[in-house]
Design a protein around this motif. Structure first.
Motif, PDB file in Angstrom:
ATOM      1  N   LYS A 193       0.364  -5.488 -10.175  1.00 27.55           N
ATOM      2  CA  LYS A 193      -0.117  -4.314  -9.438  1.00 27.55           C
ATOM      3  C   LYS A 193      -0.463  -3.144 -10.362  1.00 27.55           C
ATOM      4  CE  LYS A 193       2.304  -5.341  -5.169  1.00 27.55           C
ATOM      5  NZ  LYS A 193       3.252  -4.873  -4.160  1.00 27.55           N
ATOM      6  N   PHE A 194      -0.007  -3.185 -11.612  1.00 29.47           N
ATOM      7  CA  PHE A 194      -0.215  -2.065 -12.532  1.00 29.47           C
ATOM      8  C   PHE A 194      -1.674  -1.648 -12.684  1.00 29.47           C
ATOM      9  CE2 PHE A 194       3.890  -2.877 -15.205  1.00 29.47           C
ATOM     10  CZ  PHE A 194       4.672  -2.469 -14.136  1.00 29.47           C
ATOM     11  N   PRO A 195      -2.607  -2.581 -12.934  1.00 32.04           N
ATOM     12  CA  PRO A 195      -4.005  -2.138 -13.123  1.00 32.04           C
ATOM     13  C   PRO A 195      -4.553  -1.369 -11.922  1.00 32.04           C
ATOM     14  CG  PRO A 195      -3.753  -4.385 -13.900  1.00 32.04           C
ATOM     15  CD  PRO A 195      -2.478  -4.020 -13.191  1.00 32.04           C
ATOM     16  N   ARG A 196      -4.268  -1.833 -10.715  1.00 32.06           N
ATOM     17  CA  ARG A 196      -4.758  -1.165  -9.518  1.00 32.06           C
ATOM     18  C   ARG A 196      -4.124   0.216  -9.348  1.00 32.06           C
ATOM     19  NH1 ARG A 196      -3.242  -3.977  -4.365  1.00 32.06           N
ATOM     20  NH2 ARG A 196      -2.068  -2.157  -3.806  1.00 32.06           N
ATOM     21  N   ILE A 197      -2.823   0.305  -9.612  1.00 28.88           N
ATOM     22  CA  ILE A 197      -2.119   1.586  -9.496  1.00 28.88           C
ATOM     23  C   ILE A 197      -2.615   2.570 -10.554  1.00 28.88           C
ATOM     24  CG2 ILE A 197       0.116   2.732  -9.737  1.00 28.88           C
ATOM     25  CD1 ILE A 197       1.372   0.187  -8.479  1.00 28.88           C
ATOM     26  N   LEU A 198      -2.755   2.120 -11.791  1.00 25.10           N
ATOM     27  CA  LEU A 198      -3.242   3.003 -12.862  1.00 25.10           C
ATOM     28  C   LEU A 198      -4.640   3.523 -12.545  1.00 25.10           C
ATOM     29  CD1 LEU A 198      -1.966   0.997 -15.960  1.00 25.10           C
ATOM     30  CD2 LEU A 198      -1.124   3.228 -15.190  1.00 25.10           C
ATOM     31  N   GLN A 199      -5.501   2.661 -12.048  1.00 27.27           N
ATOM     32  CA  GLN A 199      -6.860   3.064 -11.696  1.00 27.27           C
ATOM     33  C   GLN A 199      -6.848   4.093 -10.567  1.00 27.27           C
ATOM     34  OE1 GLN A 199      -9.597   1.990 -13.444  1.00 27.27           O
ATOM     35  NE2 GLN A 199     -10.587   3.628 -12.332  1.00 27.27           N
ATOM     36  N   ALA A 200      -6.011   3.869  -9.561  1.00 28.70           N
ATOM     37  CA  ALA A 200      -5.916   4.802  -8.440  1.00 28.70           C
ATOM     38  C   ALA A 200      -5.387   6.157  -8.905  1.00 28.70           C
ATOM     39  CB  ALA A 200      -5.014   4.231  -7.342  1.00 28.70           C
ATOM     40  N   LEU A 201      -4.434   6.150  -9.816  1.00 26.88           N
ATOM     41  CA  LEU A 201      -3.885   7.406 -10.327  1.00 26.88           C
ATOM     42  C   LEU A 201      -4.909   8.177 -11.156  1.00 26.88           C
ATOM     43  CD1 LEU A 201      -0.287   6.243 -11.265  1.00 26.88           C
ATOM     44  CD2 LEU A 201      -1.024   7.509  -9.233  1.00 26.88           C
ATOM     45  N   SER A 202      -5.720   7.465 -11.921  1.00 29.99           N
ATOM     46  CA  SER A 202      -6.790   8.097 -12.693  1.00 29.99           C
ATOM     47  C   SER A 202      -7.793   8.770 -11.750  1.00 29.99           C
ATOM     48  CB  SER A 202      -7.496   7.055 -13.562  1.00 29.99           C
ATOM     49  OG  SER A 202      -8.681   7.559 -14.113  1.00 29.99           O
TER      50      SER A 202
ATOM     51  N   MET B 217       0.820  -1.195   0.000  1.00 28.07           N
ATOM     52  CA  MET B 217       0.000   0.000   0.000  1.00 28.07           C
ATOM     53  C   MET B 217       0.864   1.260   0.000  1.00 28.07           C
ATOM     54  SD  MET B 217      -2.990   0.679  -0.391  1.00 28.07           S
ATOM     55  CE  MET B 217      -4.470   1.499  -0.003  1.00 28.07           C
ATOM     56  N   ASN B 218       2.065   1.189   0.597  1.00 31.08           N
ATOM     57  CA  ASN B 218       2.969   2.324   0.622  1.00 31.08           C
ATOM     58  C   ASN B 218       3.324   2.756  -0.807  1.00 31.08           C
ATOM     59  OD1 ASN B 218       4.584   4.306   1.715  1.00 31.08           O
ATOM     60  ND2 ASN B 218       6.371   2.967   1.770  1.00 31.08           N
ATOM     61  N   LEU B 219       3.560   1.790  -1.678  1.00 32.35           N
ATOM     62  CA  LEU B 219       3.868   2.098  -3.075  1.00 32.35           C
ATOM     63  C   LEU B 219       2.709   2.835  -3.724  1.00 32.35           C
ATOM     64  CD1 LEU B 219       5.606   1.810  -5.619  1.00 32.35           C
ATOM     65  CD2 LEU B 219       4.471  -0.360  -6.005  1.00 32.35           C
ATOM     66  N   LEU B 220       1.489   2.388  -3.469  1.00 39.74           N
ATOM     67  CA  LEU B 220       0.310   3.032  -4.045  1.00 39.74           C
ATOM     68  C   LEU B 220       0.169   4.458  -3.513  1.00 39.74           C
ATOM     69  CD1 LEU B 220      -2.022   2.639  -5.949  1.00 39.74           C
ATOM     70  CD2 LEU B 220      -3.332   1.669  -4.082  1.00 39.74           C
ATOM     71  N   THR B 221       0.424   4.659  -2.236  1.00 42.28           N
ATOM     72  CA  THR B 221       0.370   5.998  -1.650  1.00 42.28           C
ATOM     73  C   THR B 221       1.413   6.900  -2.286  1.00 42.28           C
ATOM     74  OG1 THR B 221      -0.399   5.080   0.430  1.00 42.28           O
ATOM     75  CG2 THR B 221       0.516   7.294   0.517  1.00 42.28           C
ATOM     76  N   ASN B 222       2.648   6.416  -2.415  1.00 46.43           N
ATOM     77  CA  ASN B 222       3.704   7.202  -3.047  1.00 46.43           C
ATOM     78  C   ASN B 222       3.382   7.489  -4.505  1.00 46.43           C
ATOM     79  OD1 ASN B 222       5.180   7.364  -0.730  1.00 46.43           O
ATOM     80  ND2 ASN B 222       6.680   5.831  -1.315  1.00 46.43           N
ATOM     81  N   ALA B 223       2.827   6.509  -5.213  1.00 44.09           N
ATOM     82  CA  ALA B 223       2.461   6.706  -6.615  1.00 44.09           C
ATOM     83  C   ALA B 223       1.359   7.754  -6.728  1.00 44.09           C
ATOM     84  CB  ALA B 223       2.021   5.390  -7.246  1.00 44.09           C
ATOM     85  N   ASN B 224       0.385   7.728  -5.816  1.00 43.12           N
ATOM     86  CA  ASN B 224      -0.677   8.737  -5.805  1.00 43.12           C
ATOM     87  C   ASN B 224      -0.094  10.129  -5.614  1.00 43.12           C
ATOM     88  OD1 ASN B 224      -3.342   8.044  -6.334  1.00 43.12           O
ATOM     89  ND2 ASN B 224      -3.582   7.069  -4.349  1.00 43.12           N
ATOM     90  N   LYS B 225       0.844  10.279  -4.664  1.00 40.94           N
ATOM     91  CA  LYS B 225       1.492  11.570  -4.438  1.00 40.94           C
ATOM     92  C   LYS B 225       2.239  12.003  -5.688  1.00 40.94           C
ATOM     93  CE  LYS B 225       2.125  10.930   0.515  1.00 40.94           C
ATOM     94  NZ  LYS B 225       3.109  10.648   1.559  1.00 40.94           N
ATOM     95  N   ALA B 226       2.936  11.069  -6.324  1.00 44.91           N
ATOM     96  CA  ALA B 226       3.682  11.403  -7.537  1.00 44.91           C
ATOM     97  C   ALA B 226       2.743  11.875  -8.624  1.00 44.91           C
ATOM     98  CB  ALA B 226       4.481  10.193  -8.024  1.00 44.91           C
ATOM     99  N   PHE B 227       1.571  11.241  -8.761  1.00 44.52           N
ATOM    100  CA  PHE B 227       0.641  11.642  -9.805  1.00 44.52           C
ATOM    101  C   PHE B 227       0.129  13.052  -9.575  1.00 44.52           C
ATOM    102  CE2 PHE B 227      -3.314  12.229 -11.946  1.00 44.52           C
ATOM    103  CZ  PHE B 227      -2.983  11.805 -13.217  1.00 44.52           C
ATOM    104  N   HIS B 228      -0.178  13.387  -8.314  1.00 46.82           N
ATOM    105  CA  HIS B 228      -0.626  14.753  -8.026  1.00 46.82           C
ATOM    106  C   HIS B 228       0.432  15.735  -8.505  1.00 46.82           C
ATOM    107  CE1 HIS B 228      -4.233  13.976  -5.687  1.00 46.82           C
ATOM    108  NE2 HIS B 228      -3.596  12.990  -5.099  1.00 46.82           N
ATOM    109  N   ILE B 229       1.693  15.408  -8.259  1.00 49.68           N
ATOM    110  CA  ILE B 229       2.774  16.288  -8.655  1.00 49.68           C
ATOM    111  C   ILE B 229       2.909  16.320 -10.167  1.00 49.68           C
ATOM    112  CG2 ILE B 229       5.273  16.549  -8.537  1.00 49.68           C
ATOM    113  CD1 ILE B 229       4.856  15.491  -5.552  1.00 49.68           C
ATOM    114  N   ILE B 230       2.790  15.168 -10.843  1.00 48.32           N
ATOM    115  CA  ILE B 230       2.850  15.141 -12.302  1.00 48.32           C
ATOM    116  C   ILE B 230       1.769  16.038 -12.886  1.00 48.32           C
ATOM    117  CG2 ILE B 230       2.438  13.706 -14.349  1.00 48.32           C
ATOM    118  CD1 ILE B 230       3.697  11.362 -12.776  1.00 48.32           C
TER     119      ILE B 230
ATOM    120  N   CYS C  38       1.134   5.176 -18.617  1.00 49.92           N
ATOM    121  CA  CYS C  38       1.680   3.845 -18.910  1.00 49.92           C
ATOM    122  C   CYS C  38       2.747   3.450 -17.901  1.00 49.92           C
ATOM    123  CB  CYS C  38       2.295   3.839 -20.308  1.00 49.92           C
ATOM    124  SG  CYS C  38       1.130   4.331 -21.611  1.00 49.92           S
ATOM    125  N   MET C  39       2.774   2.145 -17.556  1.00 51.62           N
ATOM    126  CA  MET C  39       3.748   1.630 -16.592  1.00 51.62           C
ATOM    127  C   MET C  39       4.437   0.382 -17.128  1.00 51.62           C
ATOM    128  SD  MET C  39       1.764   2.058 -12.962  1.00 51.62           S
ATOM    129  CE  MET C  39       3.273   2.030 -12.003  1.00 51.62           C
TER     130      MET C  39
END
Length: 194
Positions: free
Chosen positions: A90-99, A1-14, A161-162
């Motif tokens: 994990k890609f589908p879940r991460i991509l969906q969360a970032l969207s 879950m930490n990776l997903l949280t960090n990825a979410n933060k990164a997306f906000h910044i992107i 894309c990941m």
């Protein structure tokens, strides 16, 4: 879950880096130009002058963005590198969360118009379109840079894309559905992943 949280933060910044870098942009040229990343893992057709922003916003994630401004539209491509390889399952879940994060961070009561999963040159991608009134933070950043998007309906088209330990995103913010169909579609289609 930490990776997903960090990825979410990164997306906000992107998502915000494209707008934040507006102030550093030179006036856009009328010529489209092919931009290839220094690492050579992607190229894209950018409409005008490009600015590179380098940022390390979250522990273990390095993000670079390149933006071109044309009229009231922002064209951004971003590449994020994660310190560790991400498992493909994990890609589908991460991509969906970032969207979902994009919808919540960029818009007030944003609406998803389309969303589809695609494979592109070995990358697992999510192609999505959002619309709505820009969030207060997006409005403020735009206003600082001379673009008034207050209370205007805007459109966002993204191809996120990941693969392995990296993510590449082409993102365009446009003022009309007509531009979304023409300019937005051609910008997204021009992303070439290697």
């Amino acid at each position: 879950m930490n990776l997903l949280t960090n990825a979410n933060k990164a997306f906000h910044i992107i998502a915000y880096l494209g707008i934040f870098s507006l102030s550093a942009c030179a006036p856009a040229s009328s010529q489209d130009q092919v931009f290839t990343s220094k690492e050579g893992n992607f190229s894209i057709l950018m409409p005008g002058s490009i600015v590179e922003e380098v940022n390390t916003p979250v522990k273990g994630i390095t993000t670079r963005t390149w933006t071109a401004i044309k009229g009231e539209s922002a064209y951004t491509v971003a590449r994020s590198t994660f310190a560790k390889k991400i498992a493909a399952e994990k890609f589908p879940r991460i991509l969906q969360a970032l969207s979902e994060a994009a919808k919540k961070s960029n818009f007030v009561n944003g609406k998803r118009i389309t969303e589809s999963s695609v494979m592109k040159n070995g990358y697992k991608c999510l192609d999505f379109t959002l619309t709505g009134i820009p969030s207060p933070s997006l409005q403020a950043e735009s206003k600082k840079n001379g673009i008034n998007i207050n209370s205007k309906l805007i459109y966002q088209r993204s191809l996120l894309c990941m693969k392995d330990n990296q993510a590449v995103e082409a993102l365009v913010l446009l003022p009309s559905s007509e531009e979304l169909k023409s300019k937005g579609a051609s910008f997204i289609k021009s992303l070439n992943l290697k």
